[in-house]
Design an enzyme around this catalytic site. Structure first.
Site, short mmCIF file in Angstrom:
data_model
loop_
_atom_site.label_atom_id
_atom_site.label_comp_id
_atom_site.label_asym_id
_atom_site.label_seq_id
_atom_site.Cartn_x
_atom_site.Cartn_y
_atom_site.Cartn_z
N GLU A 111 -17.20 4.24 17.06
CA GLU A 111 -16.14 5.23 16.81
C GLU A 111 -15.99 5.44 15.31
O GLU A 111 -16.42 4.61 14.52
CB GLU A 111 -14.80 4.71 17.36
CG GLU A 111 -14.80 4.54 18.85
CD GLU A 111 -13.56 3.79 19.33
OE1 GLU A 111 -12.53 3.82 18.64
OE2 GLU A 111 -13.65 3.18 20.40
N LYS A 113 -13.77 5.45 11.95
CA LYS A 113 -12.60 4.72 11.49
C LYS A 113 -11.71 5.69 10.72
O LYS A 113 -11.97 6.01 9.56
CB LYS A 113 -13.01 3.55 10.60
CG LYS A 113 -11.84 2.65 10.24
CD LYS A 113 -12.32 1.35 9.61
CE LYS A 113 -11.19 0.35 9.46
NZ LYS A 113 -10.11 0.79 8.59
N ASP A 115 -8.84 7.22 8.63
CA ASP A 115 -8.12 6.65 7.50
C ASP A 115 -6.73 7.27 7.42
O ASP A 115 -6.50 8.24 6.70
CB ASP A 115 -8.93 6.93 6.22
CG ASP A 115 -8.48 6.04 5.08
OD1 ASP A 115 -7.69 5.10 5.35
OD2 ASP A 115 -8.89 6.28 3.94
N TYR A 222 -7.23 5.89 20.06
CA TYR A 222 -8.48 5.17 20.25
C TYR A 222 -8.42 3.89 21.08
O TYR A 222 -9.44 3.29 21.34
CB TYR A 222 -9.17 4.86 18.92
CG TYR A 222 -8.26 4.25 17.89
CD1 TYR A 222 -7.80 2.96 18.02
CD2 TYR A 222 -7.87 4.99 16.78
CE1 TYR A 222 -6.96 2.40 17.08
CE2 TYR A 222 -7.03 4.43 15.83
CZ TYR A 222 -6.59 3.14 15.98
OH TYR A 222 -5.76 2.60 15.06
N LYS A 312 -17.58 -0.49 6.70
CA LYS A 312 -16.91 0.32 5.68
C LYS A 312 -17.94 1.05 4.82
O LYS A 312 -18.93 0.46 4.40
CB LYS A 312 -16.07 -0.60 4.77
CG LYS A 312 -14.83 -1.17 5.45
CD LYS A 312 -13.75 -0.12 5.53
CE LYS A 312 -12.38 -0.68 5.74
NZ LYS A 312 -11.66 -1.24 4.67
N CYS A 406 4.23 -11.62 -23.70
CA CYS A 406 4.77 -10.83 -22.59
C CYS A 406 5.32 -9.50 -23.11
O CYS A 406 6.12 -9.48 -24.05
CB CYS A 406 5.88 -11.61 -21.91
SG CYS A 406 6.70 -10.67 -20.61
N CYS A 409 9.38 -9.72 -22.52
CA CYS A 409 10.30 -10.67 -23.16
C CYS A 409 9.67 -11.33 -24.37
O CYS A 409 10.28 -12.19 -25.00
CB CYS A 409 10.77 -11.72 -22.15
SG CYS A 409 9.47 -12.87 -21.69
N CYS A 424 3.61 -15.10 -17.63
CA CYS A 424 4.72 -15.25 -18.57
C CYS A 424 5.55 -16.41 -18.04
O CYS A 424 6.06 -16.34 -16.93
CB CYS A 424 5.56 -13.98 -18.63
SG CYS A 424 7.14 -14.26 -19.45
N CYS A 430 12.93 -13.62 -18.09
CA CYS A 430 12.11 -12.42 -18.23
C CYS A 430 12.56 -11.43 -17.15
O CYS A 430 12.45 -11.71 -15.96
CB CYS A 430 10.65 -12.82 -18.06
SG CYS A 430 9.48 -11.47 -18.22
P1 AMP Z 1 -7.85 -2.64 8.50
O1 AMP Z 1 -6.53 -1.96 8.20
O2 AMP Z 1 -8.91 -2.39 7.49
O3 AMP Z 1 -7.70 -4.06 8.93
O4 AMP Z 1 -8.43 -1.88 9.78
C1 AMP Z 1 -7.74 -1.88 10.97
C2 AMP Z 1 -7.15 -0.53 11.19
O5 AMP Z 1 -8.15 0.45 11.36
C3 AMP Z 1 -6.37 -0.46 12.46
O6 AMP Z 1 -5.07 -0.93 12.31
C4 AMP Z 1 -6.38 1.01 12.75
O7 AMP Z 1 -5.23 1.58 12.21
C5 AMP Z 1 -7.55 1.57 11.97
N1 AMP Z 1 -8.51 2.33 12.78
C6 AMP Z 1 -8.95 3.57 12.48
N2 AMP Z 1 -9.82 4.01 13.40
C7 AMP Z 1 -9.93 3.06 14.34
C8 AMP Z 1 -10.65 2.95 15.56
N3 AMP Z 1 -11.48 3.92 15.98
N4 AMP Z 1 -10.51 1.82 16.28
C9 AMP Z 1 -9.70 0.82 15.85
N5 AMP Z 1 -8.98 0.87 14.72
C10 AMP Z 1 -9.09 1.97 13.95
ZN ZN Z 2 8.18 -12.24 -19.88
#
Ligand code: AMP
Ligand code: ZN
Length: 668
Positions: A111, A113, A115, A222, A312, A406, A409, A424, A430
């Site tokens: 599938e 992923k 974003d 999904y 990724k 720092c 401070c 610091c 601070c």
């Molecule tokens: P991460 O945030 O990098 O741990 O990735 C996990 C997140 O990927 C999950 O919480 C989902 O929100 C997202 N995600 C996006 N597409 C998918 C998919 N096809 N299957 C499962 N998770 C997905």
């Molecule tokens: Zn400081």
């Protein structure tokens, strides 16, 4: 037709048009006709309040205001995904899966992923009842009102859906829509949004749902979490996606069922470049073991399912000029160098600042002011600098000298052996540290004090009213009312919020204390193990290191915290104020101890309860579950079609083998 029937008919019609338009991308009436019908329904609903339906298509326009998003415990934990970055990683994963499952008959669903922001939506009897953000995976925010305004999320399902289930997906802001929103903002003289993902997730937390309704958000679904699929005979992830479509969900068509690692790799490689043809952003692909029973058998690690892995994509890079470096002081005193850049467009968003991590990083890359640097966007909100284009360097440039004092401070910075960061040391003097600690204490995952926000904390500090979190409990209403932007009501809320925080469970208080390296999960572990702050304060470094998952670094930091008399004095005052500094035993009580000292393992297809429930039951009765067959195992509980584990256990001869029913009888 009587009004009731007519209203129902209109609702059904509008629902169908919504689905045609937003899910199927195939409208059958004009927008104008749709608006006319919607208006008609709205008018009728006003005239007949007795026929109100919280899932009527009229609810899509928003209007509901959420003052505070309530925390909801997920009935099925929302795990993360393990990441991989290369073919080799994927190969390793596939080999591991084969080994654990002890089978050659494994298929996968590949599938995209997405974003965006993850969401868990609960449907009962075909109606949307609740939508909750992922939060920390255990609990998230109830954002139902806002989710209902997203047109591709069905409010009422169609077809032969399961009676009660959760479905998960990603809330997305397609790139076009995002750019349009930004054009309007820029025209209005407002700052443009950073990127589609953050804006999507921010959209879920808007108080006014009309605003959410106005944003072109989408929801791609999904995965199911369900005990019983009902009439649908669903045995695989791939099938579940097809069924989701028939219920009315928007499921993009790019998922693919494959049978080999070669096909998995081909899918990943294809989308690494083809991603740019999509109307929305993806940051990788996700591979899932297709068979749901095999998924159950594989189970989860502490953080992620073993049956899935994300691949990724490599991050995108651009080059720009580094103008200056500034230094930020965090609540623990850690210094973070930040690069100020000549603004540049990266993966669709304008970047002005980037993280430089620490002194070593600057030195290693030999980063200098006025250099052309390469900036990359990973998963983090703030991009990072990954290299320098030395060929473009000015001959007069000088090596960067890291800050010695720092910026807040002016105390001389220190750097402990083995630590990547400078600190610091002026912990109690601070400003960003003092304020940051209190802000952390009141934050959501800690004491979550209602009526008190980060800015007010800064103000209270500026006015000399608080210098530690213990001071919060001494605040009086007369001290607060005269402050900027405060009125009697808000002052009252603040005092009440502080008082209510005394009921917060110990584990959250422990997290709130802000001990370095003690995050929410570690705090939970320590709270469970030591049961009170006083026991924890007396623990030695060696003892702490013996605790499951506590390493040297955490142990050292805990000891250092409790050695400091100032911290002990603050704890004393929290104690006097009545803050929970120990576990509330009542809440912890076990159902029984019949399984004390016994270990369990579940195998095969369980039909009477899920693996998670099984684990809970074992723990509730004082036992524990372990992950493999060995001499340490007392009981193996077998479901249908148990395979190699059962054989191994029989061969060992020391393991008691139970059916699910026998297990239930055992715990009564
Ligand atoms: P991460 O945030 O990098 O741990 O990735 C996990 C997140 O990927 C999950 O919480 C989902 O929100 C997202 N995600 C996006 N597409 C998918 C998919 N096809 N299957 C499962 N998770 C997905
Ligand atoms: Zn400081």
């Amino acid at each position: 037709m009587n009004p009731q029937d007519y209203i129902l008919q209109l609702r059904n019609e509008l629902r169908e048009h919504n689905h045609n338009y937003y899910v199927l991308d195939n409208p059958t009436i004009s927008d104008y006709e749709f608006d006319v019908k919607l208006k008609e329904l709205q008018d009728l609903e006003v005239k007949h309040p007795e026929l109100y339906d919280e899932n009527s298509p009229t609810q899509r326009v928003g209007g509901g205001i959420t003052k505070k998003f309530h925390t909801v415990h997920h009935r099925y934990r929302m795990y993360s995904l393990d990441n991989s970055y290369s073919k080799e990683d994927l190969l390793d994963w596939e080999t591991r899966i084969h080994k654990i499952l002890d089978s050659d008959d494994i298929s996968y669903t590949c599938e995209l992923k997405y974003d965006g922001a993850s969401i868990n939506i609960t449907y009962t009897d075909g109606k949307l009842v609740r939508a909750v953000t992922r939060g920390d995976g255990f609990e998230g925010d109830d954002v139902t009102t806002n989710i209902k305004t997203i047109k591709s999320v069905p409010l009422q399902l169609q077809g032969d859906y399961p009676q009660d289930f959760d479905i998960r997906g990603e809330i997305m802001l397609p790139i076009d829509g995002f750019n349009k929103m930004n054009e309007i903002r820029i025209a209005n003289g407002e700052d443009p949004y950073m990127n589609p993902r953050n804006t999507a997730s921010g959209s879920l937390k808007l108080q006014d749902s009309t605003e959410t309704a106005s944003r072109p958000l989408e929801c791609y679904l999904y995965s199911f979490k369900v005990k019983d699929f009902g009439n649908a005979k669903i045995n695989t992830q791939f099938e579940s996606l097809q069924f989701a479509k028939t219920y009315g969900f928007k499921v993009p068509n790019h998922a693919k069922k494959v049978n080999s690692i070669d096909e998995i790799i081909a899918y990943a490689e294809h989308w690494e470049t083809a991603r740019h043809t999509l109307p929305y952003e993806i940051d990788g692909v996700v591979i899932k073991v297709n068979d749901l029973f095999q998924q159950e058998e594989l189970g989860y690690t502490a953080k992620a399912p073993r049956w899935a892995i994300a691949y990724k994509f490599k991050a995108e890079q651009v080059s720009t000029v580094l103008e200056s470096i500034s230094y930020q002081v965090g609540r623990t005193g850690a210094i973070t160098p930040v690069a100020n850049l000549v603004p540049v467009l990266l993966a669709g968003t304008t970047v002005k600042r980037a993280s430089l991590h620490n002194a070593d990083q600057i030195q290693k890359l030999d980063i200098r002011i006025n250099d052309y640097v390469y900036v990359e966007k990973g998963g983090e909100i703030i991009p990072k600098i990954v290299g320098v284009d030395v060929s473009k360097r000015d001959v007069n440039s000088c090596v960067t000298i890291y800050a010695s004092h720092c910026p807040e401070c002016n105390t001389e910075l220190i750097r402990n052996e083995g630590d990547a960061k400078h600190y610091c040391p002026n912990e109690f003097g601070c400003a960003p540290q003092v304020v940051g600690r209190i802000q952390h204490y009141i934050s959501r995952k800690a004491l979550d004090i209602e009526g008190l926000g980060g800015e007010t904390v800064a103000l209270l500090y500026k006015e000399g009213l608080v210098t530690t979190y213990a001071d919060l409990y001494d605040l009086t209403i007369d001290q607060i009312i005269p402050l900027e932007r405060m009125a009697e009501k808000s002052a009252q809320n603040l005092i009440e919020g502080v008082a209510a925080s005394k009921k917060t469970p110990f584990e959250k208080v422990l997290f709130g204390l802000g001990i370095r390296f003690v995050g929410a999960t570690v705090a939970k572990k320590l709270a469970k193990h030591y049961k009170s702050v006083w026991a924890l304060a007396n623990a030695t470094q060696e003892e702490l290191e013996q605790v499951d998952e506590i390493g040297v670094r955490i142990a050292e930091s805990v000891v250092a915290f409790f050695v400091d008399v100032k911290n002990l004095q603050v704890l004393e005052r929290l104690n006097e104020a009545g803050v929970q500094l120990e576990i509330n035993e009542e809440a912890q009580q076990l159902t029984s101890t019949v399984l004390e000292g016994k270990s369990f393992l579940f195998t095969g297809k369980l039909t009477q309860f899920t693996r998670d429930e099984a684990k809970d039951m074992v723990e509730q009765h004082g036992g524990k579950t372990i992950s493999g067959i060995s001499k340490k195992l007392d009981y193996l509980v077998v479901g249908e079609k148990a395979g190699s584990k059962l054989k191994k256990a029989e061969a060992l001869g020391t393991v008691t083998i139970l059916t699910e029913t026998e297990f239930l009888e055992l715990i009564g």
